[in-house]
Design a protein around this motif. Sequence first.
Motif, mmCIF file in Angstrom:
data_model
loop_
_atom_site.group_PDB
_atom_site.id
_atom_site.type_symbol
_atom_site.label_atom_id
_atom_site.label_comp_id
_atom_site.label_asym_id
_atom_site.label_seq_id
_atom_site.Cartn_x
_atom_site.Cartn_y
_atom_site.Cartn_z
ATOM 1 N N ASN A 14 -1.118 1.936 41.260
ATOM 2 C CA ASN A 14 -1.055 1.344 40.073
ATOM 3 C C ASN A 14 -2.132 2.862 39.536
ATOM 4 O O ASN A 14 -3.187 2.130 38.691
ATOM 5 C CB ASN A 14 -2.633 0.487 40.985
ATOM 6 N N ALA A 15 -2.386 3.923 39.594
ATOM 7 C CA ALA A 15 -3.083 5.055 39.444
ATOM 8 C C ALA A 15 -2.509 4.806 37.777
ATOM 9 O O ALA A 15 -1.843 4.416 37.577
ATOM 10 C CB ALA A 15 -2.240 6.095 40.028
ATOM 11 N N GLY A 16 -3.544 4.798 37.275
ATOM 12 C CA GLY A 16 -3.289 5.906 35.102
ATOM 13 C C GLY A 16 -2.955 6.464 35.100
ATOM 14 O O GLY A 16 -2.262 7.244 33.565
ATOM 15 N N ASN A 17 -3.044 7.628 36.148
ATOM 16 C CA ASN A 17 -2.390 9.102 35.460
ATOM 17 C C ASN A 17 -1.177 9.371 36.226
ATOM 18 O O ASN A 17 -1.275 9.699 37.385
ATOM 19 C CB ASN A 17 -3.223 10.153 36.396
ATOM 20 N N CYS A 18 -0.060 9.213 35.281
ATOM 21 C CA CYS A 18 1.191 9.365 35.838
ATOM 22 C C CYS A 18 1.824 10.329 34.720
ATOM 23 O O CYS A 18 1.920 10.377 33.254
ATOM 24 C CB CYS A 18 1.720 8.057 36.750
ATOM 25 N N VAL A 19 3.653 10.688 34.709
ATOM 26 C CA VAL A 19 4.028 10.942 33.964
ATOM 27 C C VAL A 19 5.251 10.125 33.796
ATOM 28 O O VAL A 19 5.009 9.004 34.492
ATOM 29 C CB VAL A 19 4.558 12.515 34.859
ATOM 30 N N ASN A 20 4.947 9.792 32.402
ATOM 31 C CA ASN A 20 6.006 8.506 31.942
ATOM 32 C C ASN A 20 7.454 9.535 31.234
ATOM 33 O O ASN A 20 7.086 10.631 31.047
ATOM 34 C CB ASN A 20 6.036 8.102 30.849
ATOM 35 N N VAL A 21 8.439 9.025 31.862
ATOM 36 C CA VAL A 21 10.140 9.607 31.123
ATOM 37 C C VAL A 21 10.504 8.297 30.763
ATOM 38 O O VAL A 21 10.522 7.251 30.987
ATOM 39 C CB VAL A 21 10.903 9.701 32.740
ATOM 40 N N ALA A 22 11.315 8.697 29.454
ATOM 41 C CA ALA A 22 12.396 8.000 28.630
ATOM 42 C C ALA A 22 13.695 8.522 28.566
ATOM 43 O O ALA A 22 13.835 10.428 28.465
ATOM 44 C CB ALA A 22 11.818 7.933 27.799
#
Length: 82
Positions: A14-22
């Motif tokens: 549930n951490a808000g700071n992450c890397v998103n990938v698409a």
Amino acid sequence: MSTYNWRKSSYIGNAGNCVNVAADRDGTVRIRESDTPDVKLAASSATFGAFIRAVKADAFGGSPQTEPAGPRTPHPLKKRLT
């Protein structure tokens, strides 16, 4: 303008700071930091795959959550700040 289906690692919880990938239609991998979603990077799927394999092999000296056990030789691609 493309709309991406951004994904995050299930490891992050549930951490808000992450890397998103698409993935783009042409196979290009798009990467963004969740804290700054307007800034995006792009890489070929081969380059991104090589990066993921290097991270899994601990080629960059440990994750922020886990310090490496003992002294390490710096990775040849990692520049040292002097």
